[in-house]
Design an enzyme around this catalytic site. Structure first.
Site, mmCIF file in Angstrom:
data_model
loop_
_atom_site.group_PDB
_atom_site.id
_atom_site.type_symbol
_atom_site.label_atom_id
_atom_site.label_comp_id
_atom_site.label_asym_id
_atom_site.label_seq_id
_atom_site.Cartn_x
_atom_site.Cartn_y
_atom_site.Cartn_z
ATOM 1 C CG HIS A 63 -0.236 0.293 2.500
ATOM 2 N ND1 HIS A 63 0.453 -0.671 3.171
ATOM 3 C CD2 HIS A 63 -0.099 1.435 3.205
ATOM 4 C CE1 HIS A 63 0.982 -0.155 4.260
ATOM 5 N NE2 HIS A 63 0.669 1.128 4.314
HETATM 6 C C1 UD1 Z 1 -2.157 5.394 5.968
HETATM 7 C C2 UD1 Z 1 -0.854 5.852 6.643
HETATM 8 C C3 UD1 Z 1 0.189 4.773 6.514
HETATM 9 C C4 UD1 Z 1 -0.316 3.439 7.017
HETATM 10 C C5 UD1 Z 1 -1.603 3.109 6.280
HETATM 11 C C6 UD1 Z 1 -2.190 1.803 6.731
HETATM 12 C C7 UD1 Z 1 -0.332 8.239 6.588
HETATM 13 C C8 UD1 Z 1 0.534 9.257 5.964
HETATM 14 N N1 UD1 Z 1 -0.320 7.035 6.002
HETATM 15 O O1 UD1 Z 1 -1.888 5.255 4.590
HETATM 16 O O2 UD1 Z 1 1.328 5.135 7.278
HETATM 17 O O3 UD1 Z 1 0.655 2.452 6.797
HETATM 18 O O4 UD1 Z 1 -2.538 4.159 6.515
HETATM 19 O O5 UD1 Z 1 -3.348 1.496 6.024
HETATM 20 O O6 UD1 Z 1 -0.974 8.521 7.559
HETATM 21 N N2 UD1 Z 1 -9.312 4.797 1.786
HETATM 22 C C9 UD1 Z 1 -10.525 4.154 1.758
HETATM 23 N N3 UD1 Z 1 -11.077 3.805 2.963
HETATM 24 C C10 UD1 Z 1 -10.496 4.054 4.153
HETATM 25 C C11 UD1 Z 1 -9.265 4.715 4.162
HETATM 26 C C12 UD1 Z 1 -8.671 5.076 2.980
HETATM 27 O O7 UD1 Z 1 -11.094 3.899 0.709
HETATM 28 O O8 UD1 Z 1 -11.067 3.694 5.210
HETATM 29 C C13 UD1 Z 1 -8.671 5.154 0.494
HETATM 30 C C14 UD1 Z 1 -8.937 6.553 0.050
HETATM 31 O O9 UD1 Z 1 -9.039 6.550 -1.337
HETATM 32 C C15 UD1 Z 1 -7.673 7.289 0.440
HETATM 33 C C16 UD1 Z 1 -6.627 6.218 0.284
HETATM 34 O O10 UD1 Z 1 -7.279 4.991 0.634
HETATM 35 O O11 UD1 Z 1 -7.451 8.404 -0.345
HETATM 36 C C17 UD1 Z 1 -5.411 6.396 1.146
HETATM 37 O O12 UD1 Z 1 -5.779 6.544 2.538
HETATM 38 P P1 UD1 Z 1 -4.868 7.428 3.522
HETATM 39 O O13 UD1 Z 1 -5.405 7.376 4.888
HETATM 40 O O14 UD1 Z 1 -4.634 8.766 2.913
HETATM 41 O O15 UD1 Z 1 -3.469 6.716 3.470
HETATM 42 P P2 UD1 Z 1 -3.058 5.184 3.527
HETATM 43 O O16 UD1 Z 1 -2.464 4.851 2.219
HETATM 44 O O17 UD1 Z 1 -4.174 4.327 4.029
#
Ligand code: UD1
Length: 365
Positions: free
Chosen positions: A205
């Protein structure tokens, strides 16, 4: 002592769970739980609260997804009024996600003591958002709890006073130990038609892997070789799914008959899957530690790790996204080279107990 505990994203939940349980043993601690809402899907959040017996959050800031600046700013804007309202003595943050640094900054600016759990880890790669979050949070924390000696050494090198730093073990391992027996009842292997010790698990991820189609494609090239030996189970993070859907890579995956894409799993199913695997390939930080404890060989699909204890003792090999290195690491792991090691000191299920005792000793009254 009123402690506001912060969680936001999936890897935070297994770290906060043992602390919330530990607080209940101390009448002088009044814990509150804030969920920033950085992760919000059922499978990325609520499922973990139920499986890990984490109390329902007292406050949910519901910030959701956004760019780093917007997400961090939204968390700060929503968290500040909560501190003004609840007036805690302490804010405790875990890990290295945006919620960690955002709430940490708000706390110290309001003069509230800040505690960071899982501190001091460094990849020395400032292109990783988590590295910035770690450096900033550690630099402003009053009490700092480390999982391994490298964390202590890094902090001292950065000029942080020794009397603020404690090596206490690993709260994620507290959670793993508590749930490992329950996880054995999971039916995930039957559900996926798998035999124990006869498959690989893959998680990906990190933006550096999944947001760059060339890098992601090179990892898939290596998987094409490995999946000829055994099925590869790939629980897909929402960020990764989005990238795959937007790219030509899905076609490459569909050709790989034994690469099984599945939805993100809950804690118990994933623990069962990981503990039954022949090998785990990942770009997660926490999984490098969990596989170490479970004695399952791990290949880290990144150029570095902030958890050097895992590579020093030999449970984990950092292979990056280079297909030749991934395949070489895989062959070495299959020859048993990543199995012969001792679990790191203090990864014994008692980290949360040590942390709460130190909190009472140093901060109460
Ligand atoms: C975040 C953390 C990362 C951690 C990871 C675990 C930061 C900078 N990054 O990254 O350190 O390893 O979580 O999962 O804080 N999304 C969904 N549903 C959700 C959450 C996210 O669909 O419940 C999608 C959205 O499109 C979002 C993308 O995932 O834009 C990324 O989510 P985000 O929380 O920005 O970062 P992670 O890649 O999950």
């Amino acid at each position: 002592m009123k402690i506001i505990n912060v969680v936001g994203a999936r890897p935070n939940f297994m770290k906060i769970a043992p602390l919330m349980a530990q607080y209940t043993k101390y009448s002088q601690i009044e814990p509150l739980l804030v969920h920033t809402g950085q992760h919000y899907d059922e499978k990325m959040s609520d499922l973990f609260f139920r499986q890990l017996d984490i109390p329902k959050p007292d406050i949910n800031l519901e910030v959701g997804s956004a760019s780093h600046a917007v997400q961090t700013a939204e968390i700060m804007k929503s968290f500040e009024p909560m501190l003004l309202k609840y007036k805690p003595d302490v804010v405790l943050v875990v890990g290295d996600v945006n919620s960690t640094v955002a709430c940490g900054i708000v706390a110290v600016k309001l003069g509230v003591k800040l505690v960071h759990v899982e501190a001091g880890l460094r990849s020395f790669d400032r292109s990783m958002p988590e590295e910035i979050n770690r450096v900033v949070t550690d630099s402003i924390s009053d009490l700092i709890f480390c999982t391994e000696q490298s964390g202590v050494d890094n902090l001292i090198h950065e000029g942080i006073s020794k009397d603020r730093i404690f090596i206490v073990g690993n709260v994620m391992i507290d959670t793993l130990l508590k749930h490992i027996n329950r996880a054995q009842n999971s039916t995930i292997l039957n559900h996926l038609h798998l035999n124990s010790n006869d498959f690989a698990v893959l998680t990906l991820h990190r933006p550096s892997n999944v947001d760059d189609y060339i890098v992601f494609g090179r990892i898939l090239d290596a998987l094409e070789v490995i999946h000829k030996d055994m099925p590869i189970i790939f629980p897909v993070h929402p960020r990764t799914r989005k990238q795959l859907q937007d790219s030509h890579l899905m076609a490459q995956i569909q050709k790989m008959h034994y690469l099984g894409l599945i939805e993100p799993l809950g804690y118990l199913d994933f623990l069962k899957l990981m503990s039954s695997a022949k090998i785990v390939l990942t770009d997660s930080g926490g999984i490098q530690e969990e596989t170490t404890f479970l004695k399952i060989p791990c290949l880290t699909l990144r150029e570095n790790t902030e958890r050097p204890i895992t590579t020093e003792i030999g449970s984990n090999q950092v292979v990056g996204a280079n297909p030749a290195k991934i395949i070489e690491g895989y062959k070495q792991a299959m020859n048993g080279q990543l199995r012969n090691f001792k679990i790191p000191p203090l990864w014994d299920g008692l980290a949360s107990e040590r942390i709460v005792e130190i909190l009472i000793d140093k901060l109460s009254g």
